[in-house]
Design an enzyme around this catalytic site. Structure first.
Site, mmCIF file in Angstrom:
data_model
loop_
_atom_site.group_PDB
_atom_site.id
_atom_site.type_symbol
_atom_site.label_atom_id
_atom_site.label_comp_id
_atom_site.label_asym_id
_atom_site.label_seq_id
_atom_site.Cartn_x
_atom_site.Cartn_y
_atom_site.Cartn_z
ATOM 1 N N ASP A 199 -42.505 -8.896 26.945
ATOM 2 C CA ASP A 199 -43.263 -7.935 27.754
ATOM 3 C C ASP A 199 -42.324 -6.770 28.024
ATOM 4 O O ASP A 199 -41.367 -6.896 28.786
ATOM 5 C CB ASP A 199 -43.708 -8.609 29.064
ATOM 6 N N LYS B 294 -41.265 3.699 29.283
ATOM 7 C CA LYS B 294 -42.545 3.343 28.672
ATOM 8 C C LYS B 294 -43.566 4.475 28.809
ATOM 9 O O LYS B 294 -44.424 4.643 27.957
ATOM 10 C CB LYS B 294 -43.067 2.074 29.341
ATOM 11 N N GLU C 261 -51.613 -6.296 26.446
ATOM 12 C CA GLU C 261 -51.164 -7.037 27.629
ATOM 13 C C GLU C 261 -52.262 -7.914 28.245
ATOM 14 O O GLU C 261 -52.013 -9.088 28.544
ATOM 15 C CB GLU C 261 -50.591 -6.064 28.667
ATOM 16 N N ASP D 127 -54.276 -5.785 36.653
ATOM 17 C CA ASP D 127 -52.821 -5.694 36.493
ATOM 18 C C ASP D 127 -52.244 -4.586 37.372
ATOM 19 O O ASP D 127 -52.386 -3.405 37.070
ATOM 20 C CB ASP D 127 -52.515 -5.435 35.000
HETATM 21 P P1 ADP Z 1 -44.415 -3.555 35.403
HETATM 22 O O1 ADP Z 1 -45.533 -4.271 34.736
HETATM 23 O O2 ADP Z 1 -44.801 -2.188 35.902
HETATM 24 O O3 ADP Z 1 -43.168 -3.519 34.594
HETATM 25 P P2 ADP Z 1 -44.098 -5.799 37.315
HETATM 26 O O4 ADP Z 1 -45.317 -6.530 36.949
HETATM 27 O O5 ADP Z 1 -42.801 -6.462 37.093
HETATM 28 O O6 ADP Z 1 -44.040 -4.319 36.760
HETATM 29 O O7 ADP Z 1 -44.241 -5.457 38.884
HETATM 30 C C1 ADP Z 1 -43.234 -4.827 39.600
HETATM 31 C C2 ADP Z 1 -43.721 -4.550 40.990
HETATM 32 O O8 ADP Z 1 -44.057 -5.769 41.640
HETATM 33 C C3 ADP Z 1 -42.686 -3.857 41.855
HETATM 34 O O9 ADP Z 1 -43.277 -2.792 42.561
HETATM 35 C C4 ADP Z 1 -42.264 -4.962 42.808
HETATM 36 O O10 ADP Z 1 -41.829 -4.454 44.061
HETATM 37 C C5 ADP Z 1 -43.545 -5.740 42.961
HETATM 38 N N1 ADP Z 1 -43.333 -7.105 43.454
HETATM 39 C C6 ADP Z 1 -42.543 -8.055 42.913
HETATM 40 N N2 ADP Z 1 -42.577 -9.178 43.665
HETATM 41 C C7 ADP Z 1 -43.401 -8.915 44.716
HETATM 42 C C8 ADP Z 1 -43.829 -9.675 45.859
HETATM 43 N N3 ADP Z 1 -43.406 -10.908 46.068
HETATM 44 N N4 ADP Z 1 -44.681 -9.080 46.724
HETATM 45 C C9 ADP Z 1 -45.105 -7.826 46.521
HETATM 46 N N5 ADP Z 1 -44.736 -7.069 45.473
HETATM 47 C C10 ADP Z 1 -43.891 -7.607 44.590
HETATM 48 MG MG MG Z 2 -46.662 -5.097 33.373
#
Ligand code: ADP
Ligand code: MG
Length: 621
Positions: A24, A87, A187, A211
């Protein structure tokens, strides 16, 4: 069939390269997963036991790079040399970027052309493909050291709405990182697979994939039937995610403490510190009811209830997008059978609750939402490796693909919702006598006028033997491979002259050129522009030469020998210039010919008009 090799040191047989990993490649975080005993597992970084690798690259003064958590630390201290959100730039040209570049803390090179963006770090320019390749290399290293085995094959995920250029860019990033990218997967498709949806042949199912990541929100409505994942619609907001929640918290604390935002903008380090506290608070509130900390004389406290109210408007914005997606898919809430939650931000209880209420059903949320896409990619990889018998996963084209025809109209060759891989051909002909070149411009979209669709690229089919208009049979073939990557071929059938051309999308670079191009990318961007204007000049010049021949034939009796000779001579030097590489020379030769023939053409026209009025026909004389 899996290859088996013998380890010469200990004589044991070792499976070689059978492992295909799922990756991913996210905007905020990236991660890699693989299949272990029939179950997908996300790979942990040995150092910090985290599965998530922040999608951040930092360039050290000595030219070395840090990727992931180490690079994240540098966001605060050295933002100009720390690149994030790559990205967002994949497969994009400068023209696509006006909205984005402002938001980025590093320099995106803007030379106001249609060429692809580059990012400047010190004196060096990097393409988004190279930077993504750095992240992918880091992931490759992580999985190789965790499993103690070489990994060279991968499935990489992309958002469902990614176009051809963005998919191709992702694929090339993989290649540059030394990975053979066996498939690019959507995705939401991967997330559904992680939950086993679509793995059994059964009735068609309708799935909503919600998502909410760090900086983006995507909602996809998928239909799964017999292993075919069809993206019925996608919607979302490319500037709505967890980062916005952090900002809401910061604003809230500034307000209740009577503090000025300016303090934290001027002092970047303090601003970044506060941002980290906000993110910590947000995450804490996903499992606890209260967060309490002090920073810089501020009371950074918030209760879950208050937090929930704070983010309510943001949640409603995502639900509005869900409504639009349903509408675009021609479905209603009651048609949706499963709702899959993806993205770190869906850990927030109030978000889960709201989404569940909206879709009026329980959610698929047992898996880690920030790992679920990579886990699904690993499942897809396992299927590709042939480990899941009888499964064949197909995707579907989200948008129609076609070419520009007369009058700027779109002629769709592969309609939207076609299964991929897919191939279709259609015949065209010329509109001008003696036409030797044909421009094939490829577009993606549903609108009638190409101006409203997205241009993927164009090329010129050269060397059509001169024939009267309408006689040449030009076959245009569109072929989409399993990754949704398009190749366009054009050939003239009647003459037997065959010319195959691979489309260069706006992004596209050929395999051989890639390494070189990445190195001297700036020079090439200029060269591309030069080649394009040269091709255009040649094309126009060819038309002028043909028109001149016709003019000479039709006015043989009107023109003096001197005029004919001079015109022929000018046409000859124009022809000679077409074979050269200098577009200015071509344009000059065209202008010379044009200047000389314009008054003669007027005279000839007058004779024709006079003859027509007398009722005679020159040819009868
Ligand atoms: P992306 O798909 O954009 O790369 P992710 O799916 O990894 O990102 O999500 C990242 C986001 O999730 C960040 O804003 C992070 O702060 C938030 N996040 C991660 N864990 C938690 C949690 N336990 N509670 C709320 N938000 C969270
Ligand atoms: Mg993502």
């Amino acid at each position: 069939m899996a290859k088996i090799s013998i380890n010469l040191k200990d004589g044991t047989a070792k499976k070689e390269d059978t492992l295909i990993v799922g990756i991913d490649l996210g905007t905020t975080n990236s991660l890699v997963a693989y299949m272990n005993d029939g179950k997908p597992v996300a790979v942990k970084n040995k150092k910090n036991q985290n599965t998530l690798v922040p999608s951040i690259i930092h360039f050290l003064p000595n030219g070395q790079k840090l990727v992931g958590n180490d690079a994240r630390e540098k966001l605060r201290t050295d933002p100009a040399n720390t690149i994030y959100s790559v990205k967002r730039l994949m497969g994009k040209s400068y023209n696509d970027l006006s909205a984005v570049s402002e938001y980025l803390g590093y320099e995106v090179l803007d030379d106001d052309t249609e060429s692809l963006v580059k990012i400047r770090v010190g004196d060096t320019f990097y393409t988004p493909v190279e930077l993504s390749a750095n992240i992918l290399s880091a992931l490759k290293n992580t999985v190789e050291s965790a499993l103690n085995q070489a990994v060279s094959k991968a499935v990489i995920t992309v958002p469902a709405y990614f176009n051809d250029a963005q998919r191709q860019a992702t694929r090339d990033a993989g290649k540059l990182a030394g990975l053979e990218v066996l498939r690019i997967v959507n995705e939401p498709t991967a997330a559904s697979l992680a939950y086993g949806l679509g793995l059994e042949e059964e009735e068609a199912k309708l799935i909503a994939v919600y998502d909410l990541g760090g900086g983006t929100f995507d909602i996809s409505i998928l239909q799964i039937h017999d292993g075919i994942f069809e993206v019925l619609s996608t919607n979302g907001d490319t500037f709505l995610g967890g980062d916005d929640i952090d900002r809401l918290l910061i604003d809230y604390w500034l307000k209740i403490n009577g503090r000025d935002q300016q303090d934290f903008i001027v002092d970047k380090k303090k601003g970044q510190e506060l941002r980290l506290i906000a993110e910590r608070a947000k995450k804490t509130l996903s499992s606890q009811l209260l967060f309490k900390e002090r920073y810089d004389g501020m009371n950074c406290q918030i209760a879950r209830e208050v937090f929930d109210q704070l983010i309510e408007p943001l949640i409603n914005r995502t639900l509005d997008k869900c409504k639009s997606a349903l509408k675009d898919a021609g479905k209603t809430i009651s048609d949706i059978q499963h709702v899959v939650m993806v993205g770190g931000s869906t850990r927030i209880p109030h978000i889960k609750e709201s989404v569940s209420n909206f879709f009026q059903q329980p959610l698929f949320d047992e898996l880690n939402p920030d790992e679920v896409v990579a886990l699904g990619a690993a499942v897809q990889a396992d299927i590709l490796a042939g480990n899941q018998k009888g499964m064949l996963l197909l995707d579907i084209t989200p948008l129609s693909l076609g070419i520009e025809t007369v009058g700027g109209l779109m002629d769709a060759i592969i309609p939207r919702n076609s299964k991929v891989p897919s191939r279709a051909a259609r015949q065209y002909t010329t509109s001008v006598d003696g036409q030797v070149n044909l421009k094939v411009a490829v577009y993606q979209g549903e609108r009638d006028q190409i101006a409203n669709n997205r241009k993927l690229g164009e090329f010129i089919l050269k060397g059509i033997p001169p024939m009267p208009a309408g006689l040449p049979k030009i076959e245009i073939i569109f072929a989409i491979d399993a990754d949704g990557i398009l190749r366009v071929t054009a050939r003239e059938l009647r003459s037997g002259v065959e010319q195959e051309i691979e489309i260069k999308s706006q992004y596209g670079i050929s395999e051989e050129d890639m390494a070189k191009m990445l190195m001297d990318s700036i020079t090439n961007a200029e060269a591309d522009l030069k080649i394009r204007s040269l091709l255009e000049a040649r094309n126009e010049a060819n038309n002028v030469v043909l028109a001149t021949q016709k003019f000479l034939e039709q006015n043989d009796q009107i023109l003096s020998d001197d005029e004919k000779n001079k015109t022929r001579a000018l046409a000859e030097s124009l022809k000679a210039s077409i074979n050269g590489e200098d577009k200015d020379l071509i344009n000059k030769a065209m202008a010379d010919l044009n200047d000389y023939t314009t008054p003669i053409a007027h005279r000839a026209m007058d004779v024709h008009v006079a003859d027509a009025m007398r009722g005679t026909n020159l040819k009868d004389k």
